[in-house]
Motif scaffolding. Sequence first.
Motif, PDB file in Angstrom:
ATOM      1  N   ALA A 179       0.779  -1.052   0.076  1.00  0.00           N
ATOM      2  CA  ALA A 179      -0.188  -0.116  -0.131  1.00  0.00           C
ATOM      3  C   ALA A 179       0.894   1.129  -0.031  1.00  0.00           C
ATOM      4  O   ALA A 179       0.468   2.199  -0.577  1.00  0.00           O
ATOM      5  CB  ALA A 179      -0.915   0.067   1.203  1.00  0.00           C
ATOM      6  N   GLU A 180       2.169   1.368   0.978  1.00  0.00           N
ATOM      7  CA  GLU A 180       2.741   2.494   0.794  1.00  0.00           C
ATOM      8  C   GLU A 180       3.449   2.552  -0.374  1.00  0.00           C
ATOM      9  O   GLU A 180       3.801   3.662  -0.895  1.00  0.00           O
ATOM     10  CB  GLU A 180       3.883   2.176   1.878  1.00  0.00           C
ATOM     11  CG  GLU A 180       3.260   2.136   3.261  1.00  0.00           C
ATOM     12  CD  GLU A 180       2.514   3.587   3.725  1.00  0.00           C
ATOM     13  OE1 GLU A 180       3.162   4.671   3.570  1.00  0.00           O
ATOM     14  OE2 GLU A 180       1.268   3.697   4.130  1.00  0.00           O
ATOM     15  N   MET A 181       3.812   1.396  -0.953  1.00  0.00           N
ATOM     16  CA  MET A 181       4.563   1.607  -2.198  1.00  0.00           C
ATOM     17  C   MET A 181       3.627   2.310  -3.317  1.00  0.00           C
ATOM     18  O   MET A 181       3.914   2.823  -4.270  1.00  0.00           O
ATOM     19  CB  MET A 181       5.105  -0.016  -2.931  1.00  0.00           C
ATOM     20  CG  MET A 181       5.881  -0.058  -4.082  1.00  0.00           C
ATOM     21  SD  MET A 181       7.458   0.808  -3.626  1.00  0.00           S
ATOM     22  CE  MET A 181       8.029   0.855  -5.557  1.00  0.00           C
ATOM     23  N   GLY A 182       2.273   1.690  -3.386  1.00  0.00           N
ATOM     24  CA  GLY A 182       1.454   2.405  -4.236  1.00  0.00           C
ATOM     25  C   GLY A 182       1.510   3.944  -4.093  1.00  0.00           C
ATOM     26  O   GLY A 182       1.270   4.588  -4.898  1.00  0.00           O
ATOM     27  N   LYS A 183       1.317   4.329  -2.882  1.00  0.00           N
ATOM     28  CA  LYS A 183       1.420   5.823  -2.446  1.00  0.00           C
ATOM     29  C   LYS A 183       2.564   6.489  -3.223  1.00  0.00           C
ATOM     30  O   LYS A 183       2.600   7.581  -3.712  1.00  0.00           O
ATOM     31  CB  LYS A 183       1.177   6.267  -1.127  1.00  0.00           C
ATOM     32  CG  LYS A 183      -0.444   5.724  -0.657  1.00  0.00           C
ATOM     33  CD  LYS A 183      -0.590   6.234   0.532  1.00  0.00           C
ATOM     34  CE  LYS A 183       0.314   5.540   1.933  1.00  0.00           C
ATOM     35  NZ  LYS A 183      -0.144   6.035   3.054  1.00  0.00           N
ATOM     36  N   LEU A 184       3.542   5.757  -2.915  1.00  0.00           N
ATOM     37  CA  LEU A 184       4.988   6.359  -3.362  1.00  0.00           C
ATOM     38  C   LEU A 184       5.044   6.498  -4.671  1.00  0.00           C
ATOM     39  O   LEU A 184       5.260   7.460  -5.511  1.00  0.00           O
ATOM     40  CB  LEU A 184       6.102   5.362  -2.899  1.00  0.00           C
ATOM     41  CG  LEU A 184       7.503   6.026  -3.253  1.00  0.00           C
ATOM     42  CD1 LEU A 184       7.789   7.197  -2.436  1.00  0.00           C
ATOM     43  CD2 LEU A 184       8.553   4.522  -2.702  1.00  0.00           C
ATOM     44  N   LEU A 185       4.529   5.558  -5.507  1.00  0.00           N
ATOM     45  CA  LEU A 185       4.245   5.657  -7.004  1.00  0.00           C
ATOM     46  C   LEU A 185       3.524   6.754  -7.474  1.00  0.00           C
ATOM     47  O   LEU A 185       3.757   7.425  -8.390  1.00  0.00           O
ATOM     48  CB  LEU A 185       4.119   4.219  -7.699  1.00  0.00           C
ATOM     49  CG  LEU A 185       4.918   3.150  -7.502  1.00  0.00           C
ATOM     50  CD1 LEU A 185       4.528   1.828  -7.954  1.00  0.00           C
ATOM     51  CD2 LEU A 185       6.460   3.470  -8.211  1.00  0.00           C
ATOM     52  N   ALA A 186       2.097   6.820  -6.934  1.00  0.00           N
ATOM     53  CA  ALA A 186       1.479   7.894  -7.279  1.00  0.00           C
ATOM     54  C   ALA A 186       1.816   9.250  -7.029  1.00  0.00           C
ATOM     55  O   ALA A 186       1.775  10.091  -7.823  1.00  0.00           O
ATOM     56  CB  ALA A 186       0.126   7.488  -6.436  1.00  0.00           C
ATOM     57  N   ARG A 200      10.966   9.392   2.386  1.00  0.00           N
ATOM     58  CA  ARG A 200      10.752  10.175   3.737  1.00  0.00           C
ATOM     59  C   ARG A 200       9.441  10.996   3.676  1.00  0.00           C
ATOM     60  O   ARG A 200       8.802  11.277   4.614  1.00  0.00           O
ATOM     61  CB  ARG A 200      11.715  10.869   4.092  1.00  0.00           C
ATOM     62  CG  ARG A 200      13.251  10.127   4.340  1.00  0.00           C
ATOM     63  CD  ARG A 200      14.363  11.010   4.624  1.00  0.00           C
ATOM     64  NE  ARG A 200      15.287  10.357   5.194  1.00  0.00           N
ATOM     65  CZ  ARG A 200      15.853   9.965   6.232  1.00  0.00           C
ATOM     66  NH1 ARG A 200      14.728  10.187   7.498  1.00  0.00           N
ATOM     67  NH2 ARG A 200      16.761   9.140   6.781  1.00  0.00           N
ATOM     68  N   GLU A 201       9.229  11.629   2.393  1.00  0.00           N
ATOM     69  CA  GLU A 201       7.930  12.454   2.435  1.00  0.00           C
ATOM     70  C   GLU A 201       6.763  11.814   2.315  1.00  0.00           C
ATOM     71  O   GLU A 201       5.619  12.255   3.060  1.00  0.00           O
ATOM     72  CB  GLU A 201       8.147  13.475   0.933  1.00  0.00           C
ATOM     73  CG  GLU A 201       9.121  14.366   0.992  1.00  0.00           C
ATOM     74  CD  GLU A 201       9.346  15.099  -0.581  1.00  0.00           C
ATOM     75  OE1 GLU A 201       8.621  14.350  -1.547  1.00  0.00           O
ATOM     76  OE2 GLU A 201       9.934  16.178  -0.542  1.00  0.00           O
ATOM     77  N   VAL A 202       6.690  10.580   1.925  1.00  0.00           N
ATOM     78  CA  VAL A 202       5.594  10.083   1.689  1.00  0.00           C
ATOM     79  C   VAL A 202       5.217   8.756   2.684  1.00  0.00           C
ATOM     80  O   VAL A 202       4.243   8.479   3.318  1.00  0.00           O
ATOM     81  CB  VAL A 202       5.216   9.235   0.365  1.00  0.00           C
ATOM     82  CG1 VAL A 202       3.840   8.886   0.286  1.00  0.00           C
ATOM     83  CG2 VAL A 202       5.407  10.658  -0.593  1.00  0.00           C
ATOM     84  N   CYS A 203       6.191   7.962   2.816  1.00  0.00           N
ATOM     85  CA  CYS A 203       6.027   6.691   3.775  1.00  0.00           C
ATOM     86  C   CYS A 203       6.752   6.868   4.875  1.00  0.00           C
ATOM     87  O   CYS A 203       8.110   6.553   5.069  1.00  0.00           O
ATOM     88  CB  CYS A 203       6.685   5.576   2.793  1.00  0.00           C
ATOM     89  SG  CYS A 203       6.065   5.473   1.025  1.00  0.00           S
ATOM     90  N   VAL A 204       5.912   7.020   6.006  1.00  0.00           N
ATOM     91  CA  VAL A 204       6.837   7.052   7.255  1.00  0.00           C
ATOM     92  C   VAL A 204       6.392   5.915   8.097  1.00  0.00           C
ATOM     93  O   VAL A 204       5.291   5.553   7.963  1.00  0.00           O
ATOM     94  CB  VAL A 204       6.329   8.276   7.939  1.00  0.00           C
ATOM     95  CG1 VAL A 204       7.003   8.536   9.393  1.00  0.00           C
ATOM     96  CG2 VAL A 204       6.654   9.776   7.192  1.00  0.00           C
ATOM     97  N   ALA A 205       7.499   5.440   8.493  1.00  0.00           N
ATOM     98  CA  ALA A 205       6.994   4.154   9.502  1.00  0.00           C
ATOM     99  C   ALA A 205       6.023   4.555  10.469  1.00  0.00           C
ATOM    100  O   ALA A 205       6.080   5.596  11.182  1.00  0.00           O
ATOM    101  CB  ALA A 205       8.258   3.810  10.178  1.00  0.00           C
ATOM    102  N   GLY A 206       5.096   3.717  10.826  1.00  0.00           N
ATOM    103  CA  GLY A 206       3.901   4.182  11.627  1.00  0.00           C
ATOM    104  C   GLY A 206       2.784   4.512  10.898  1.00  0.00           C
ATOM    105  O   GLY A 206       1.666   4.839  11.364  1.00  0.00           O
ATOM    106  N   GLY A 207       2.856   4.905   9.441  1.00  0.00           N
ATOM    107  CA  GLY A 207       1.862   5.366   8.713  1.00  0.00           C
ATOM    108  C   GLY A 207       1.319   6.708   8.722  1.00  0.00           C
ATOM    109  O   GLY A 207       0.443   6.877   8.177  1.00  0.00           O
ATOM    110  N   MET A 208       2.378   7.434   9.249  1.00  0.00           N
ATOM    111  CA  MET A 208       2.108   9.148   9.374  1.00  0.00           C
ATOM    112  C   MET A 208       2.675   9.792   7.843  1.00  0.00           C
ATOM    113  O   MET A 208       3.664   9.675   7.839  1.00  0.00           O
ATOM    114  CB  MET A 208       2.754   9.594  10.621  1.00  0.00           C
ATOM    115  CG  MET A 208       2.233   9.020  11.942  1.00  0.00           C
ATOM    116  SD  MET A 208       0.601   9.319  12.234  1.00  0.00           S
ATOM    117  CE  MET A 208       0.433  11.027  12.183  1.00  0.00           C
ATOM    118  N   VAL A 209       1.651  10.034   7.283  1.00  0.00           N
ATOM    119  CA  VAL A 209       1.821  10.689   5.844  1.00  0.00           C
ATOM    120  C   VAL A 209       1.201  12.104   6.131  1.00  0.00           C
ATOM    121  O   VAL A 209       0.098  12.204   6.403  1.00  0.00           O
ATOM    122  CB  VAL A 209       1.585   9.760   4.686  1.00  0.00           C
ATOM    123  CG1 VAL A 209       1.686  10.579   3.619  1.00  0.00           C
ATOM    124  CG2 VAL A 209       1.913   8.540   4.859  1.00  0.00           C
TER     125      VAL A 209
END
Length: 216
Positions: A179-186, A200-209
Amino acid sequence: MKASLVPSVFRSWVLGDPAPAYVLGGEGARLAEMLAEGLVSRFREQGDTAELVHWSVADLERESPAGTWRSPSFFFRWRVYLLADAGEWKKDPRKEILSYLESPEPSVLLVVPCSDRKARSLFASVRGIRSASPGEEDVVAAMADFAVSLAAGEGKSLSGDAAVFLARWVGSDFPRFRAEMGKLLAFGAAKGEIGEEEIREVCVAGGMVDPFRLAD
């Protein structure tokens, strides 16, 4: 997930002859869904019908596993069942599954995450299954391989080092990682190369974006 995206840690399983069960122990249990999707993709890519079924602990208790798996399917040539972690199985379903594996249905494949070492010993005497216990570094490498291949398929460049950083940053739970990879590609749709800054901008450990950054 395309079979070509399956990482090297279990690529031979996906591309080889089907086995009645695939047991992923230790840290590798987190890759179970990746393996299950790879198996289904392999069958579909070769022109066969296949389905992926997720079974929780409650499903194992509610259903009759052996009865369900031995019942023929009129819609699918192959059925892949992703089971709950074997360490969570109750006594009766565990006994039934082990008995079933003595004479399994050829068109049914079980993918068994097994993070508990004691539970893994249950499969030691079962013939014909595939079993492995990848370590933490193997899991990170598998996630990184998947990310690099997925990015390349979308016309993006993600270096091996950046992919390893992504796996450590997000964590090695495959559904969340995907899911995080999908957001990163988008997020990086207008960029040809994805690096640590974008991660770092999109995929933060813990899901905080930061939703405002995503909207820019």
